[in-house]
Scaffold this motif. Structure first.
Motif, mmCIF file in Angstrom:
data_model
loop_
_atom_site.group_PDB
_atom_site.id
_atom_site.type_symbol
_atom_site.label_atom_id
_atom_site.label_comp_id
_atom_site.label_asym_id
_atom_site.label_seq_id
_atom_site.Cartn_x
_atom_site.Cartn_y
_atom_site.Cartn_z
ATOM 1 N N VAL A 37 5.156 -1.878 6.643
ATOM 2 C CA VAL A 37 4.031 -1.026 6.256
ATOM 3 C C VAL A 37 2.892 -1.126 7.272
ATOM 4 O O VAL A 37 2.227 -0.133 7.569
ATOM 5 C CB VAL A 37 3.570 -1.374 4.819
ATOM 6 C CG1 VAL A 37 2.172 -0.854 4.534
ATOM 7 C CG2 VAL A 37 4.525 -0.745 3.827
ATOM 8 N N ARG A 38 2.689 -2.332 7.795
ATOM 9 C CA ARG A 38 1.706 -2.496 8.877
ATOM 10 C C ARG A 38 2.363 -3.228 10.044
ATOM 11 O O ARG A 38 3.429 -3.799 9.897
ATOM 12 C CB ARG A 38 0.466 -3.257 8.374
ATOM 13 C CG ARG A 38 -0.405 -2.414 7.443
ATOM 14 C CD ARG A 38 -1.544 -3.196 6.845
ATOM 15 N NE ARG A 38 -1.063 -4.309 6.058
ATOM 16 C CZ ARG A 38 -0.614 -4.208 4.810
ATOM 17 N NH1 ARG A 38 -0.593 -3.044 4.206
ATOM 18 N NH2 ARG A 38 -0.167 -5.251 4.166
ATOM 19 N N GLU A 39 1.655 -3.207 11.183
ATOM 20 C CA GLU A 39 2.248 -3.742 12.399
ATOM 21 C C GLU A 39 2.445 -5.264 12.333
ATOM 22 O O GLU A 39 3.454 -5.783 12.784
ATOM 23 C CB GLU A 39 1.316 -3.391 13.571
ATOM 24 C CG GLU A 39 1.961 -3.505 14.920
ATOM 25 C CD GLU A 39 0.982 -3.121 16.018
ATOM 26 O OE1 GLU A 39 -0.194 -2.814 15.717
ATOM 27 O OE2 GLU A 39 1.398 -3.147 17.182
ATOM 28 N N THR A 223 3.278 1.076 -8.396
ATOM 29 C CA THR A 223 1.917 1.518 -8.149
ATOM 30 C C THR A 223 1.742 2.942 -8.656
ATOM 31 O O THR A 223 2.709 3.696 -8.672
ATOM 32 C CB THR A 223 1.654 1.511 -6.629
ATOM 33 O OG1 THR A 223 1.708 0.178 -6.156
ATOM 34 C CG2 THR A 223 0.322 2.057 -6.261
ATOM 35 N N SER A 224 0.530 3.324 -8.971
ATOM 36 C CA SER A 224 0.269 4.686 -9.432
ATOM 37 C C SER A 224 -0.392 5.466 -8.312
ATOM 38 O O SER A 224 -1.220 4.921 -7.588
ATOM 39 C CB SER A 224 -0.721 4.671 -10.585
ATOM 40 O OG SER A 224 -0.294 3.793 -11.560
ATOM 41 N N HIS A 225 -0.056 6.734 -8.215
ATOM 42 C CA HIS A 225 -0.731 7.602 -7.248
ATOM 43 C C HIS A 225 -1.789 8.404 -8.015
ATOM 44 O O HIS A 225 -1.465 9.035 -9.033
ATOM 45 C CB HIS A 225 0.283 8.534 -6.605
ATOM 46 C CG HIS A 225 -0.244 9.249 -5.409
ATOM 47 N ND1 HIS A 225 -1.309 10.118 -5.483
ATOM 48 C CD2 HIS A 225 0.127 9.209 -4.106
ATOM 49 C CE1 HIS A 225 -1.559 10.593 -4.272
ATOM 50 N NE2 HIS A 225 -0.703 10.045 -3.425
ATOM 51 N N ALA A 289 -7.253 -1.680 -6.519
ATOM 52 C CA ALA A 289 -6.868 -0.551 -5.656
ATOM 53 C C ALA A 289 -6.556 -1.036 -4.249
ATOM 54 O O ALA A 289 -6.764 -2.205 -3.914
ATOM 55 C CB ALA A 289 -7.999 0.473 -5.619
ATOM 56 N N ASP A 290 -6.058 -0.110 -3.427
ATOM 57 C CA ASP A 290 -5.874 -0.337 -1.986
ATOM 58 C C ASP A 290 -6.813 0.597 -1.243
ATOM 59 O O ASP A 290 -7.042 1.730 -1.680
ATOM 60 C CB ASP A 290 -4.458 0.049 -1.533
ATOM 61 C CG ASP A 290 -3.365 -0.777 -2.181
ATOM 62 O OD1 ASP A 290 -3.660 -1.849 -2.707
ATOM 63 O OD2 ASP A 290 -2.200 -0.317 -2.143
ATOM 64 N N VAL A 291 -7.307 0.131 -0.098
ATOM 65 C CA VAL A 291 -8.154 0.972 0.743
ATOM 66 C C VAL A 291 -7.833 0.692 2.215
ATOM 67 O O VAL A 291 -7.482 -0.424 2.568
ATOM 68 C CB VAL A 291 -9.652 0.722 0.439
ATOM 69 C CG1 VAL A 291 -10.055 -0.719 0.638
ATOM 70 C CG2 VAL A 291 -10.559 1.613 1.278
HETATM 71 N N1 SAM Z 1 2.433 4.251 -3.014
HETATM 72 C C1 SAM Z 1 1.188 3.605 -2.960
HETATM 73 C C2 SAM Z 1 0.076 4.660 -2.931
HETATM 74 O O1 SAM Z 1 0.312 5.781 -2.614
HETATM 75 O O2 SAM Z 1 -1.035 4.326 -3.192
HETATM 76 C C3 SAM Z 1 1.040 2.692 -1.787
HETATM 77 C C4 SAM Z 1 2.196 1.923 -1.281
HETATM 78 S S1 SAM Z 1 1.947 1.250 0.333
HETATM 79 C C5 SAM Z 1 3.467 0.506 0.563
HETATM 80 C C6 SAM Z 1 0.832 -0.082 0.020
HETATM 81 C C7 SAM Z 1 -0.488 0.017 0.717
HETATM 82 O O3 SAM Z 1 -0.354 -0.276 2.080
HETATM 83 C C8 SAM Z 1 -1.138 1.398 0.709
HETATM 84 O O4 SAM Z 1 -1.797 1.677 -0.500
HETATM 85 C C9 SAM Z 1 -2.078 1.347 1.873
HETATM 86 O O5 SAM Z 1 -3.365 0.927 1.501
HETATM 87 C C10 SAM Z 1 -1.421 0.300 2.794
HETATM 88 N N2 SAM Z 1 -0.884 0.959 3.988
HETATM 89 C C11 SAM Z 1 0.179 1.780 4.069
HETATM 90 N N3 SAM Z 1 0.328 2.223 5.344
HETATM 91 C C12 SAM Z 1 -0.663 1.667 6.059
HETATM 92 C C13 SAM Z 1 -1.044 1.757 7.422
HETATM 93 N N4 SAM Z 1 -0.370 2.504 8.298
HETATM 94 N N5 SAM Z 1 -2.122 1.042 7.830
HETATM 95 C C14 SAM Z 1 -2.812 0.277 6.956
HETATM 96 N N6 SAM Z 1 -2.497 0.166 5.665
HETATM 97 C C15 SAM Z 1 -1.437 0.854 5.204
#
Ligand code: SAM
Ligand code: SF4
Length: 445
Positions: A37-39, A223-225, A289-291
């Motif tokens: 998901v990240r580097e 997770t919820s969208h 949440a995620d940000v």
């Molecule tokens: N399906 C969830 C949604 O839509 O909210 C998220 C799943 S994702 C695997 C988990 C979290 O990783 C995301 O909510 C986002 O904040 C983070 N994430 C995903 N891609 C990223 C990126 N390229 N750079 C930084 N954070 C990232």
């Protein structure tokens, strides 16, 4: 999801007589489960592989890579790492025992990353004996069709696919029969559950069916969208007694300009409206949440919108990330990349702000009685046990291991940054075998 996949792989390996070892020196097989998901986590795979090279040389151990990096890199990994034996993608988990047996017999190097159209990869892998824990993840769907411009998930987990509800209900019943008390339903976007199924039911209907299963005391999901968060699901928080009052609802940014570029399908205002509805229907709901900060094109004023959203919602906790460029995603092409130093400064500022909010939210719990599902010994003291409140906050309190698996009312005496401390609320709970479980009434809608 990776944690759950690791568990499933461990269970499958038991079928071919492998057992987990905590000591790498004893390992005959090392399987590194990976995230891309990240580097940063992606890079860790290569250093981890370097760490296990000697096991191959000294013990002839079989070395494998599983998960999203395996899916993404495929045979390139075999080309780059000469001592690697197995690359197993996200849909190939059920094939692990056969692939391993084949490598043992022939010494062949294998890469298996085909996408499974049938849905075999979603099937439950139950433990052979009751596990030594009180809760479990249950996959209800996998993959994603959203294609947010920053995200690699649709490319490494495939298209969105839901599991038939009867399979899920059956798995939860079996887990309940093994004594587990809590299930967390897993998917990249659980609100979309049911799309494409023959006998389609909504996610809320699935929750209702699980709520009826005897033995299960608590239900969570992740997770919820925000785009797909329905009114029906919001109302489930007031309707279903076993559904814990907590939702993880990633918002990614507070700027409408950035949300549009991210292809998220909602605005700051519509996100706030959903939060408002959630708080109205369920005033005690905990919000996390995620940000992402530093997405291409994010200016100071966009970042301020994100900070404003943080202050308006006052999340109980937040997972915050610097934007990380992922090969193959659309955002790679975007201009106005934000400098690393600016990203870092924004992240630190935001995290400081959230730290204060989290502590304040935890302090609001002081004096309250929280229902805690006891999970085991506390990491902080051998005299204490630890568990989670319905809000998902960690609670430590004095008690014996015989409380594990029970719902205990705990009065919160002190709040910290990452946990709460308390004491058993009812004196009779101190006595063994006395049912001190407490049911909480739900606020009316
Ligand atoms: N399906 C969830 C949604 O839509 O909210 C998220 C799943 S994702 C695997 C988990 C979290 O990783 C995301 O909510 C986002 O904040 C983070 N994430 C995903 N891609 C990223 C990126 N390229 N750079 C930084 N954070 C990232
Ligand atoms: Fe990734 Fe979530 Fe967007 Fe799907 S909805 S692409 S998993 S961030």
């Amino acid at each position: 999801m990776n944690e759950h996949d690791t568990e499933r792989m461990l269970r499958l390996l038991e079928e071919v007589h492998y057992a987990e070892t905590k000591n790498a020196r004893e390992a005959d097989f090392v399987l590194i489960n990976t995230c891309s998901v990240r580097e940063k986590p992606e890079h860790k795979v290569y250093s981890a592989l370097g760490r296990y090279k000697w096991l191959k040389e000294k013990r002839g151990a079989i070395i494998g890579v599983a998960g999203c990096v395996a899916q993404q890199e495929g045979t390139r990994l075999l080309d780059q790492i000469p001592y690697l034996d197995l690359v197993i993608g996200t849909h190939a988990i059920p094939m692990l025992p056969q692939l391993l047996t084949k490598i043992e017999a022939s010494g062949e190097r294998i890469c298996e990353t085909a996408y499974d159209q049938g849905g075999e990869y979603l099937k439950a892998v139950l433990p052979q004996k009751p596990p030594d824990k009180v809760k479990s993840y249950v996959t209800i769907m996998q993959g994603c069709d959203h294609f947010c411009s920053f995200c690699i998930v649709p490319y490494v987990r495939g298209r969105e696919k839901s599991r038939p509800s009867r399979e899920i209900v059956e798995e939860v019943k079996q887990l309940a029969g093994m004594g587990l008390k809590e299930v967390c339903l897993l998917g990249q976007n659980v609100n979309g559950y049911g799309r494409g199924l023959e006998q389609e039911i909504s996610f809320s209907e699935l929750l209702e069916r699980i709520n009826d299963i005897e033995g299960i005391e608590r239900i969570r999901f992740t997770t919820s969208h925000p785009k797909d968060l329905s009114e029906e699901l919001i109302r489930a928080f007031s309707k279903l007694p076993k559904l814990c009052e907590h939702i993880h609802l990633p918002f990614q940014s507070g700027s409408n300009k950035i949300l549009k570029a991210m292809h998220r399908g909602y605005t700051k205002e519509s996100y706030l409206e959903k939060i408002h509805r959630l708080k109205k229907v369920c005033p005690s709901i905990a919000l996390t949440a995620d940000v992402i900060v530093g997405f291409p094109g994010e200016e100071e004023k966009d970042f301020e919108e994100t900070l404003d959203l943080l202050q308006q919602v006052r999340f109980d906790d937040l997972f915050s990330f610097k934007y990380s460029q992922r090969k193959g995603t659309r955002a790679v092409e975007f201009e106005d990349k934000v400098e690393e130093q600016v990203k870092q400064e924004r992240l630190s500022f935001l995290q400081e702000m959230q730290k204060r909010i989290t502590l304040e939210k935890n302090q609001e719990c002081e004096g309250r009685v929280e229902e805690v599902l006891v999970e085991g010994r506390s990491k902080q003291s051998s005299q204490d046990v630890a568990g989670r409140a319905r809000s998902n906050k960690i609670v430590n309190f004095g008690g014996d291991l015989n409380l594990v698996g029970r719902l205990i009312p705990v009065q919160i005496t002190k709040a910290y940054a990452h946990s709460l401390r308390g004491e058993i609320a009812l004196p009779q709970c101190r006595l063994q075998n006395i049912n001190c479980e407490m049911k909480f009434s739900k606020p009316a809608t």
